[in-house]
Design a protein around this motif. Structure first.
Motif, short mmCIF file in Angstrom:
data_model
loop_
_atom_site.label_atom_id
_atom_site.label_comp_id
_atom_site.label_asym_id
_atom_site.label_seq_id
_atom_site.Cartn_x
_atom_site.Cartn_y
_atom_site.Cartn_z
N LEU A 34 19.23 -106.88 -5.69
CA LEU A 34 18.59 -108.08 -6.25
C LEU A 34 19.62 -109.14 -6.62
N GLY A 35 20.73 -108.71 -7.24
CA GLY A 35 21.74 -109.68 -7.65
C GLY A 35 22.30 -110.46 -6.48
N ILE A 36 22.65 -109.77 -5.41
CA ILE A 36 23.21 -110.43 -4.24
C ILE A 36 22.15 -111.30 -3.55
N THR A 37 20.95 -110.77 -3.46
CA THR A 37 19.90 -111.51 -2.75
C THR A 37 19.54 -112.80 -3.46
N VAL A 38 19.35 -112.73 -4.80
CA VAL A 38 18.99 -113.93 -5.57
C VAL A 38 20.09 -114.98 -5.47
N PHE A 39 21.34 -114.55 -5.44
CA PHE A 39 22.47 -115.48 -5.38
C PHE A 39 22.53 -116.24 -4.05
N ALA A 40 22.33 -115.54 -2.95
CA ALA A 40 22.60 -116.13 -1.64
C ALA A 40 21.39 -116.57 -0.85
N VAL A 41 20.20 -116.10 -1.21
CA VAL A 41 19.06 -116.30 -0.32
C VAL A 41 18.01 -117.25 -0.90
N HIS A 42 18.21 -117.75 -2.10
CA HIS A 42 17.18 -118.55 -2.76
C HIS A 42 16.75 -119.75 -1.91
N LYS A 43 17.70 -120.42 -1.25
CA LYS A 43 17.38 -121.61 -0.47
C LYS A 43 16.58 -121.29 0.79
N TYR A 44 16.64 -120.02 1.22
CA TYR A 44 15.94 -119.65 2.45
C TYR A 44 14.52 -119.15 2.19
N ASP A 45 14.23 -118.90 0.92
CA ASP A 45 12.94 -118.30 0.60
C ASP A 45 11.76 -119.19 1.00
N ASN A 46 11.84 -120.46 0.64
CA ASN A 46 10.71 -121.34 0.88
C ASN A 46 10.39 -121.47 2.37
N VAL A 47 11.46 -121.54 3.19
CA VAL A 47 11.24 -121.65 4.63
C VAL A 47 10.53 -120.41 5.16
N MET A 48 11.03 -119.25 4.75
CA MET A 48 10.43 -118.01 5.23
C MET A 48 8.99 -117.85 4.72
N LYS A 49 8.77 -118.19 3.44
CA LYS A 49 7.42 -118.08 2.89
C LYS A 49 6.45 -118.99 3.62
N ASP A 50 6.89 -120.22 3.95
CA ASP A 50 6.00 -121.15 4.64
C ASP A 50 5.61 -120.61 6.02
N LYS A 51 6.58 -120.02 6.71
CA LYS A 51 6.29 -119.49 8.04
C LYS A 51 5.30 -118.33 7.97
N VAL A 52 5.56 -117.40 7.05
CA VAL A 52 4.68 -116.25 6.93
C VAL A 52 3.32 -116.67 6.40
N SER A 53 3.32 -117.66 5.50
CA SER A 53 2.05 -118.15 4.96
C SER A 53 1.17 -118.69 6.07
N SER A 54 1.77 -119.47 6.96
CA SER A 54 1.00 -120.02 8.07
C SER A 54 0.48 -118.93 8.99
N LEU A 55 1.33 -117.92 9.22
CA LEU A 55 0.92 -116.83 10.10
C LEU A 55 -0.20 -116.00 9.49
N THR A 56 -0.06 -115.63 8.20
CA THR A 56 -1.08 -114.81 7.56
C THR A 56 -2.39 -115.56 7.38
N SER A 57 -2.28 -116.88 7.13
CA SER A 57 -3.50 -117.68 7.00
C SER A 57 -4.27 -117.71 8.31
N SER A 58 -3.55 -117.90 9.40
CA SER A 58 -4.21 -117.90 10.71
C SER A 58 -4.80 -116.53 11.03
N LEU A 59 -4.05 -115.49 10.68
CA LEU A 59 -4.54 -114.14 10.94
C LEU A 59 -5.77 -113.84 10.09
N ASN A 60 -5.78 -114.30 8.84
CA ASN A 60 -6.93 -114.08 7.98
C ASN A 60 -8.17 -114.74 8.55
N VAL A 61 -8.02 -115.99 9.01
CA VAL A 61 -9.15 -116.68 9.62
C VAL A 61 -9.66 -115.93 10.84
N GLN A 62 -8.72 -115.42 11.65
CA GLN A 62 -9.12 -114.68 12.83
C GLN A 62 -9.85 -113.39 12.46
N MET A 63 -9.39 -112.71 11.40
CA MET A 63 -10.06 -111.49 10.96
C MET A 63 -11.45 -111.80 10.43
#
Length: 493
Positions: A34-63
């Motif tokens: 957790l210590g290493i991840t929080v230090f180095a990855v914080h700036k990448y979180d939003n990008v990854m969350k947005d991508k997965v959010s879009s994918l899961t939203s589309s998948l939910n609609v399809q389901m």
């Protein structure tokens, strides 16, 4: 407390300590990652969350569309039942029906419905009449669930006034089946149902989102279907429910989960959730460096933990396994092994007052090896099982029951009121009952009739001895006397 119980408790404490050691090392690993991840990855979180959010939203609609399509197809398949002759016109609740004609009509309708329901894996596919009479495939589970109110409850499911039909699950707390009900006429409704497990075909996850949990809930957020195990029928987890409650369509991301929700045409919620920490696994190149550092920290912690736990677990596991074999039930329910029975009986007798009356009854299956040789091991084992069942039947809930040898059992009982003569009479009666009830005759093709019997011996403490060993010796002498006097008899000493 017996010696074995004390040893078992001590060993359990050692095992719990090893578990806490593992937990401690796990905390070290988690803290490092957790210590290493929080230090180095914080700036990448939003990008990854947005991508997965879009994918899961589309998948939910399809389901959601898949679910609507599936339910619609079930309704379409269900309407085939209306092509059956006499389905519209026949009324089983009409008292004026000719009995013979009614039987023929019902057989014709039932045969036609059963041929139609072979198209799908339905649990129920039939007609329910106002008098609770059914025609077609109506399962025992459904009739037992609703009882005498079957028609009333099925009729209540039809909530759509325009089409006179409706879907429902969770009837009387049962979430194993999904019911679809459509009116045929005023006194009859058509019912189909399928197991909620069938919805797994509708809510299939792509491999890229294998960690996502798909749930289908009713309007009260009771889970109808879940890709996780053992959840149907329970309430939606509060950490997932809280941000989406009251929303028909939404995509929400918080520190714990990313959740998407859509409402189906049947007023059910399709809810997909994936832990946020899973999303962060799909990081970019910078995460490779972080993972190398995290893996190194994890390997060091795991190696250290594995070293200490192995050193402790190997001898402890061997001793615990050996002791467990000795003190566990000896192959039969509520029947102790010889050593544990001895210690428990000795403990009970030694801690009781001198006025407390105990009886030790020893029961032996006569000619057991001849039974094995004549009828085989399976038949002989079945006779031992029959004896244990008979002991439970005759003695009810004694102090303890033990297996002293392969074909020998012992029962320790005590007097409830201290009346020696009364207690002696009970001991005698129980011993005689064992002999009488166990005695039977089996026929063999070569040896003719073979008598199955049991010999019983008993002694009473403190009349025959003041310790367990003394009354045990006395009871065994009584058993030998029963054997020597012709078997299939009871002796008290």
């Amino acid at each position: 407390m017996t010696r074995d119980q004390i040893q078992a408790q001590s060993l359990d404490k050692i095992k719990r300590m090893s578990v806490w050691m593992i937990i401690g090392y796990a905390i070290i690993v988690i803290a490092a990652v957790l210590g290493i991840t929080v230090f180095a990855v914080h700036k990448y979180d939003n990008v990854m969350k947005d991508k997965v959010s879009s994918l899961t939203s589309s998948l939910n609609v399809q389901m959601k569309l898949n679910l609507d399509s599936y339910l619609s197809r079930m309704e379409t398949v269900g309407t085939l039942a209306f092509s059956v002759d006499n389905a519209y016109t026949y009324d089983a609740s009409d008292a004026s029906n000719d009995e013979y004609e009614a039987l023929n009509i019902e057989k014709q309708i039932s045969d036609d419905l059963k041929s139609l329901c072979l198209m799908e894996n339905f649990v129920d596919y039939g007609i329910v009449y106002r008098n609770n009479h059914t025609v077609g495939k109506i399962s025992n589970g459904t009739t037992q669930l609703f009882g005498n109110s079957l028609f009333e409850e099925m009729e209540a499911i039809m909530t759509r006034d325009r089409t006179h039909d409706g879907w429902k699950t969770g009837c009387r707390g049962d979430y194993e089946r999904v019911y679809y009900v459509k009116r045929i006429h005023d006194n009859a409704v058509f019912v189909i149902s399928f197991y909620t497990a069938e919805l797994s075909k509708v809510f299939e996850n792509p491999e890229t989102l294998s960690d996502m949990t798909v749930r289908l809930t009713d309007t009260s957020y009771n889970i109808i279907y879940s890709s996780a195990k053992d959840e149907p029928g329970s309430m939606m987890p509060s950490d997932i429910l809280k941000p989406i409650q009251g929303k028909d369509t939404a995509t929400i991301t918080d520190d714990d989960n990313m959740t998407t929700v859509n409402i189906s045409n049947g007023d059910w919620y399709v809810i997909c959730s994936i832990p946020t920490k899973v999303i962060l696994k799909e990081a970019d190149d910078i995460r490779k460096i972080i993972y190398v550092m995290a893996v190194l920290a994890a390997l060091i912690a795991v190696a250290a933990g594995a070293f200490f736990v192995r050193r402790m677990a190997d001898p402890v596991g061997a001793v615990t396994g050996s002791l467990s074999d000795e003190i566990s039930e000896d192959g039969f329910n509520n029947v102790l092994g010889s050593r544990f029975f001895r210690d428990k009986a000795d403990n009970l007798i030694s801690k009781s007052s001198d006025k407390q009356l105990f009886a030790l009854t020893v029961i032996d299956v006569d000619n057991f090896m001849e039974i094995v040789n004549t009828f085989g091991r399976d038949f002989a084992d079945a006779q031992l099982t029959r004896m244990t069942m008979l002991i439970h039947e005759v003695y009810g809930e004694p102090e303890c029951i033990g297996r002293l040898a392969e074909d020998t059992f012992a029962v320790l009982t005590k007097s409830s009121d201290g009346d020696a003569e009364k207690f002696k009479g009970e001991v005698v009666q129980n011993g005689v009952d064992i002999c009488d009830k166990y005695s039977t005759t089996e026929h063999t093709p070569t040896m003719g009739n073979f008598k199955l019997s049991a010999s019983v011996g008993a002694s009473i403490c403190p009349l025959s001895g003041k310790t367990y060993q003394e009354i045990c010796d006395s009871a065994n002498n009584a058993l030998r006397a029963s054997k020597n006097e012709g078997k299939s008899r009871f002796t008290l000493r």
